[in-house]
Design a protein around this motif. Structure first.
Motif, PDB file in Angstrom:
ATOM      1  N   GLN B  19       0.818  -1.209   0.000  1.00 54.10           N
ATOM      2  CA  GLN B  19       0.000   0.000   0.000  1.00 54.10           C
ATOM      3  C   GLN B  19       0.848   1.253   0.000  1.00 54.10           C
ATOM      4  OE1 GLN B  19      -2.337  -1.970   3.182  1.00 54.10           O
ATOM      5  NE2 GLN B  19      -3.689  -0.273   2.684  1.00 54.10           N
ATOM      6  N   ALA B  22       1.890   1.832  -3.412  1.00 57.07           N
ATOM      7  CA  ALA B  22       0.809   2.348  -4.264  1.00 57.07           C
ATOM      8  C   ALA B  22       0.647   3.850  -4.056  1.00 57.07           C
ATOM      9  CB  ALA B  22      -0.500   1.617  -3.957  1.00 57.07           C
ATOM     10  N   THR B 668      -2.699   4.325 -15.688  1.00 57.98           N
ATOM     11  CA  THR B 668      -2.577   2.955 -15.219  1.00 57.98           C
ATOM     12  C   THR B 668      -2.116   2.932 -13.768  1.00 57.98           C
ATOM     13  OG1 THR B 668      -1.946   2.399 -17.459  1.00 57.98           O
ATOM     14  CG2 THR B 668      -1.600   0.720 -15.801  1.00 57.98           C
ATOM     15  N   PHE B 672      -4.446   1.497 -10.901  1.00 59.41           N
ATOM     16  CA  PHE B 672      -3.880   0.350 -10.202  1.00 59.41           C
ATOM     17  C   PHE B 672      -3.739   0.670  -8.717  1.00 59.41           C
ATOM     18  CE2 PHE B 672      -0.801  -2.750  -8.968  1.00 59.41           C
ATOM     19  CZ  PHE B 672      -1.082  -3.833  -9.790  1.00 59.41           C
ATOM     20  N   GLY B 673      -3.178   1.835  -8.449  1.00 56.57           N
ATOM     21  CA  GLY B 673      -2.894   2.237  -7.071  1.00 56.57           C
ATOM     22  C   GLY B 673      -4.152   2.353  -6.223  1.00 56.57           C
ATOM     23  N   TYR B 676      -5.848  -1.067  -5.746  1.00 55.88           N
ATOM     24  CA  TYR B 676      -5.023  -1.895  -4.862  1.00 55.88           C
ATOM     25  C   TYR B 676      -5.222  -1.460  -3.419  1.00 55.88           C
ATOM     26  CZ  TYR B 676      -0.916  -4.298  -3.067  1.00 55.88           C
ATOM     27  OH  TYR B 676      -0.079  -5.116  -2.365  1.00 55.88           O
ATOM     28  N   ALA B 763      -6.541  -2.039 -15.869  1.00 54.63           N
ATOM     29  CA  ALA B 763      -5.629  -1.782 -14.752  1.00 54.63           C
ATOM     30  C   ALA B 763      -6.296  -2.156 -13.430  1.00 54.63           C
ATOM     31  CB  ALA B 763      -5.209  -0.324 -14.741  1.00 54.63           C
ATOM     32  N   SER B 764      -7.577  -1.783 -13.270  1.00 59.03           N
ATOM     33  CA  SER B 764      -8.283  -2.078 -12.017  1.00 59.03           C
ATOM     34  C   SER B 764      -8.458  -3.581 -11.835  1.00 59.03           C
ATOM     35  CB  SER B 764      -9.671  -1.434 -12.004  1.00 59.03           C
ATOM     36  OG  SER B 764      -9.598  -0.114 -12.434  1.00 59.03           O
ATOM     37  N   SER B 767      -5.209  -5.184 -10.842  1.00 60.47           N
ATOM     38  CA  SER B 767      -4.901  -4.783  -9.474  1.00 60.47           C
ATOM     39  C   SER B 767      -5.783  -5.532  -8.480  1.00 60.47           C
ATOM     40  CB  SER B 767      -5.090  -3.273  -9.356  1.00 60.47           C
ATOM     41  OG  SER B 767      -4.953  -2.866  -8.047  1.00 60.47           O
ATOM     42  N   LEU B 770      -4.792  -9.128  -8.140  1.00 68.19           N
ATOM     43  CA  LEU B 770      -3.585  -9.319  -7.317  1.00 68.19           C
ATOM     44  C   LEU B 770      -3.939  -9.363  -5.840  1.00 68.19           C
ATOM     45  CD1 LEU B 770      -0.687  -7.122  -8.723  1.00 68.19           C
ATOM     46  CD2 LEU B 770      -0.799  -9.593  -8.443  1.00 68.19           C
TER      47      LEU B 770
END
Lengths: 272, 788
Positions: B19, B22, B668, B672-673, B676, B763-764, B767, B770
């Motif tokens: 985190q 991110a 992205t 993603f961040g 996540y 991207a989401s 993420s 993951l």
């Protein structure tokens, strides 16, 4: 849709729900003694061993447990903390696998079952009751129970399950609006709504005061009596041993002794 | 004591490194933009300042028909003038071996003796003119590169109709042509348009201009007024065909450099603000969760006598570590991006030495800004936690309170699944966290829309310019206006399908106190090549009486249809006339004034002349046409639509691609961040709830569905917001490009929106996937134990 089962009368078979032998033989209330060989065997453990860690940090949580549990029994598993009783409960519930030994649930080998098989086993056959209730806080009492009845094979209605634990008036309340005892009774309703063969209770009254604890034990006892569910209660509270058919004394990862009560005490007669 | 607390800091951080990373990456995006933009501003400004200074870039420029060199002394005598450089500047066509089409260019004179006073050249390769050497030329680097010319190669220039071969002595750069393009063209076309330098004597003889100059540059004394000097210069040059002097602010090359710096300034503020706001929200979410988990630890620390100040400092350090990491990533990213962009700038802007120079103050600013954003994001949460009385903090947090979601109260509750209910109620209970995730995803979607909108807008401008208004294949301009015979010569070129003559004349348009110097365009009334399109796609014929202006030009002058404009012709007989504004053209490039060919010729009073012609050419005979064109005397320039298009592909499109790659990366990272971060926090805060579901018989997939439902709801909320936000960004940025050179229309396509949504969705999804893999590691046994 699924009316609450009528308590079977002595000598009468329970409703045939297609699971042969499971609810057939209801035992006479307050009468069980030692393991009754006439009752179908539900669990069989042989040399069950669980080791955590390795080398010097090795802990034998279970050090070779041999055990047989039968349909309809109410078992109290008594032992001090760290004795391995929760580890045993986790094995019975399919939450964890043993390091050695074997564990059978009827003809299913739990020792070698994969993740999917264990999920099915838990979904269809096991009801859990936790010390801290573990309700889904964002769902009401009814919805918490309905969550399970939706995925179960042959469930009772959420309303019927909640009625059984005496919570019909609080059915649309969220967990945060319920007392601890009420939350635990919702948890019991959630556990029994799918008519499990096994009810596993981990210190069900541990977080409750005596009066509330007794209300919860009464609900568990009623379920065991009326549905014939094999019920295992873990506790370090020796007083609760009186309400069991059999009491398993556990320490150092082993069954030290088992004794059968000639007569099950009523929960409301218990004091601690 | 504090050292132990710091050890706790590092261990806690290493547990939440995903985190923290991110957050740091989202922060880094904003900081990279900040550092890149500020460093590029610094690089461009310091490089051009140094270049201007070292090579004596002039401050005032003037073109005229011809004046004797002796007049330069009178220019020098104007108060406020420092240095003066007079010379020759003529349009030529040339013949490049291997290039089918004739190229054109601007040839300028260099003094015979030594370097010019102003606008000195920089020799990139080769040599200056040899003393007494003949037939040598210096060539601008952009043209030389585009045509693969090297010192020693030969090129043929058509000087005043005579073809002469020159040896390239050197490849040079000039501060006057940092941005090198045909006058008035929005896009450079370095393959077919170049700048050349010849010794004064050689050029003057070829054009019968010996002893004269037609181009002038000067610098101002320290406290001189540019406006006063220009006014004095204009009246001095008027009898010599002066076309109006201008300062650097109107210098075509300087404008482009200045505009680019302006764009960078916008970038250096707007984007960092948005990215850092999202990062601040993320820091807040991460720390708020940490503080919840560590309530008891805080209580114990306080019980042992740590003060509020120490505890606040301890938790602020978490934020500051993320800030430090973000700054480092941002600095590295900003440097890399900046270096990439400098490579792109080298394609557009010709400096002797354009390097990426990191702006050190930008790093300090980045650190300060992000630290402020992070501290602002967490300060209140940290302070609240620190002020909790120890006894209260020691107790676990009371159970979360839920209620039926607003959505369910609308009566559709019975259609909702349990996982949907859990998801909706969770989102409603934590509206801020949901809001920030939606904001982050919306931001990611929004920034994806900008480069594609830019691309689509440019495509519309070019399509409009090349397919709607200018339908000729080739345009040819003459050095001097000529009579009908030139028209006949054009018509007899091989492969010509249609030919339309035109007349251009430099004039100043005045309305009230405002004026602009532009080229009047006289078009044939029956023509079909250059079309004037009024707003609403209605075509207007070039007027016989009055004038049609580009909407932008009318706007600049403040004139409306029916107003009378003053036209002062700045060439030939320099006549003036008052004409009505009869229409406005909805064109997108340049400032144009149209009237009919005969009307313009009447205005100019020089008879029936043409400045050039536009052609449509049989595609099969195009090569013949171009080859023949090379032999036509007195052709000053040639513009070929096809090569303009190709050139565009190589430069503008490549630049937009680079910018798009950068925005894509940022989008992205942000998508993603935030996903996540949100998923990790949900997973951590609700691991007990999720483990309980697993224990009571839910499969991994069913448990994941609860979290996925939440994310999908957030994403669905974010999409319209993102599209709206992106439309806003694009509108703000694209409508900024409303200059006298080019005006971009706002073009937003479904394809653009779909692509933005697709990128963010992918991207989401990755993420989220993951994080959900961690459900494997969910400890079922822990669900049975007491809550932590």
């Amino acid at each position: 849709m699924h009316p609450v089962r009528r308590p079977p009368l002595d000598g009468e078979d329970s409703v045939n729900d297609g699971r042969p032998g499971l609810y057939r033989r209801m035992h006479p209330v307050h009468e069980s003694a030692g393991a009754d060989p006439a009752r179908p065997q539900v669990f069989r453990a042989r040399g069950l061993t669980k080791v955590y860690g390795s080398g010097e940090a090795e802990v034998h949580a279970l050090a070779g447990v041999d055990l047989e549990l039968h349909a309809g029994e109410l078992i109290v598993l008594l032992g001090p903390s760290g004795s391995g009783k929760t580890t045993l409960l986790n094995q019975l519930g399919g939450l964890d696998g043993p390091t050695a030994g074997e564990l059978w649930y009827r003809d299913i080998d739990l020792t070698h079952a994969d993740e999917a098989a264990l999920t099915h086993y838990r979904r269809d056959s096991v009801g859990f009751i936790f010390q801290f209730y573990n309700l889904i806080p964002s769902l009401t009492a009814r919805e918490n129970v309905a969550l399970i009845t939706e995925i179960a094979r042959d469930p009772m209605t959420p309303e019927a399950a909640l009625d059984m634990v005496g919570l019909s008036p609080r059915i649309d309340h969220f967990p945060a609006q319920l007392s601890g005892g009420e939350q635990q009774r919702v948890a019991i309703a959630r556990a029994i709504a799918k008519r499990p063969e096994v009810l596993l209770c981990d210190e069900p009254t541990g977080a409750l005061d005596v009066r509330t604890g007794i209300v919860v034990l009464e609900a568990i006892e009623r379920v065991n009596r009326e549905l014939g569910t094999l019920t295992v209660i873990i506790t370090h509270n020796a007083v609760m041993a009186d309400m069991a058919d059999r009491v398993i004394h556990f320490s150092d990862g082993r069954v030290q002794r088992i004794h059968a009560n000639a007569r099950r005490a009523r929960p409301d007669s218990l004091h601690w | 004591m504090l050292a132990q607390l710091d050890r706790k800091l590092w261990r806690d951080l290493s547990r939440m490194k995903g985190q923290a990373l991110a957050v740091a990456l989202v922060m880094a995006c904003g900081l990279a933009m900040l550092i890149m933009a500020r460093s590029l501003i610094y690089s461009l400004e310091s490089t051009s300042d140094a270049y201007y200074r070292a090579h004596r870039f002039a401050e005032v420029f003037a073109q005229l028909k011809r004046a004797p060199l002796g007049l330069l002394d009178r220019v020098r005598a104007i108060p406020g003038v420092a240095l003066v450089q007079g010379g020759l500047s003529v349009q030529v066509t040339l013949d490049i071996p291997g290039l089918d089409e004739p190229a054109s260019g601007n040839v300028r004179s260099l003094p015979e003796d030594g370097e010019p006073e102003l606008n000195r050249l920089f020799l990139r390769r080769g040599q200056w003119f040899r003393p007494g050497g003949k037939r040598e030329v210096l060539v601008s680097e952009a043209f030389a590169e585009a045509n693969r010319l090297e010192p020693g190669d030969s090129i043929a220039l058509l000087l005043n109709g005579r073809r002469q071969t020159f040896r390239i002595a050197g490849i040079v750069l000039s501060p006057e042509f940092i941005f090198e393009s045909r006058p008035g063209a929005a896009l450079p076309d370095n393959r077919s348009y170049g700048i050349f330098w010849l010794p004064y004597e050689e050029l003057a003889h070829a054009f019968d201009l010996y002893g004269a100059f037609n181009s002038l540059a000067l610098t101002l004394a320290a406290d001189a007024s540019e406006r006063a000097v220009i006014a004095a210069l204009d009246s001095l040059l008027e009898p010599y065909g002066g076309r109006g002097a201008h300062g650097r602010a109107d210098h075509p090359s300087h404008i482009r450099v200045r505009d680019e710096i302006g764009v960078l300034r916008t970038l250096s503020v707007a984007f960092p603000v948005v990215f850092l706001s999202v990062a601040a929200f993320m820091v807040n979410a991460v720390l708020a969760r940490l503080l919840n988990l560590q309530r008891e630890q805080i209580a114990i620390l306080k019980a042992f006598g740590f003060g509020n100040r120490q505890i606040v400092a301890h938790y602020l350090k978490f934020a500051l570590v993320m800030v430090a990491a973000g700054t480092v990533f941002g600095a590295v990213g900003g440097n890399l991006l900046g270096r990439q962009l400098v490579v792109m700038y080298r394609m557009w802007f010709r400096f002797p030495d354009l390097h990426f120079i990191p702006d050190r103050s930008a790093f300090v600013l980045a650190l300060a800004v992000s630290a402020f954003a992070a501290v602002a994001g967490v300060f209140s949460a940290v302070r609240r936690a620190a002020q909790l009385p120890p006894a209260e903090a020691m107790r676990p947090e009371p159970p979360a309170r839920y209620r039926p979601a607003v959505l369910e109260r609308t009566g559709i509750a019975r259609f909702l699944s349990h996982s949907f209910r859990i998801a909706v109620r969770n989102l409603e209970r934590r509206p801020m966290q949901a809001l920030f995730t939606v904001a982050g995803l919306a931001l990611a979607t929004g920034i994806m829309i900008v480069p594609n909108c830019f691309r689509d807008s440019v495509a519309v401008v070019l399509g409009f310019q090349w397919d709607v208004t200018q339908r000729q294949d080739i345009s040819v301009g003459l050095i001097e206006p000529q009579d009908r015979r030139a028209r006949d010569a054009f018509a007899h070129l091989p492969g010509v399908q249609t030919v339309e003559p035109f007349r251009n004349a430099v004039a100043r348009l005045r309305f009230g106190h405002r004026s602009r110097q532009i080229a009047l365009q006289g078009l044939t009334r029956t023509g079909d090549h250059t079309r004037i399109i009024a707003p609403g796609t209605r075509e207007i014929a070039p007027p016989e009486h009055g004038v049609v202006l580009s909407q932008k030009l009318a706007e600049v002058l403040g004139a409306r249809i029916g107003d009378r404009l003053r036209i002062e012709v700045l060439e030939g007989r320099r006549l003036s006339a008052d004409v009505p504004l009869v229409g406005v053209a909805d064109d997108m490039a340049g400032l144009n004034a149209y009237l009919s060919l005969t009307a313009l010729n009447r205005l100019l009073g020089e008879g029936d002349l043409v400045s050039g012609a536009s052609f449509t050419v049989d595609p099969d005979r195009r090569t013949d046409f171009l080859r023949a064109l090379k032999t036509v005397p007195r052709v000053g320039w040639v513009a070929i639509k096809e090569s303009l298009r190709q050139n565009f592909e190589q430069t503008t499109a490549a630049s937009i691609n680079l910018i798009q790659t950068i925005y894509l990366t940022f989008a992205t990272v942000v998508a993603f961040g935030v996903v996540y971060n949100n998923a990790r926090i949900s997973l951590a805060e609700r691991s007990r709830e999720l483990a309980t579901l697993r224990v009571i018989g839910f499969s991994q997939r069913e448990v994941a569905a609860v979290l996925v439902t939440e994310l999908v709801i957030l994403a669905l909320l974010a999409v319209p917001c993102g599209l709206l936000l992106g439309t806003g960004f694009a509108t703000a940025i694209v409508t900024q490009v409303n200059t006298e050179t080019v005006r971009l229309p706002l073009v937003l396509t479904a394809h653009n929106y779909a692509f933005a949504v697709l990128v963010v969705a992918i991207a989401s999804t990755i993420s989220g996937f993951l994080v959900l893999r961690r459900l494997n590691q969910l400890n079922l046994v822990s669900a049975l134990r007491a809550p932590e």
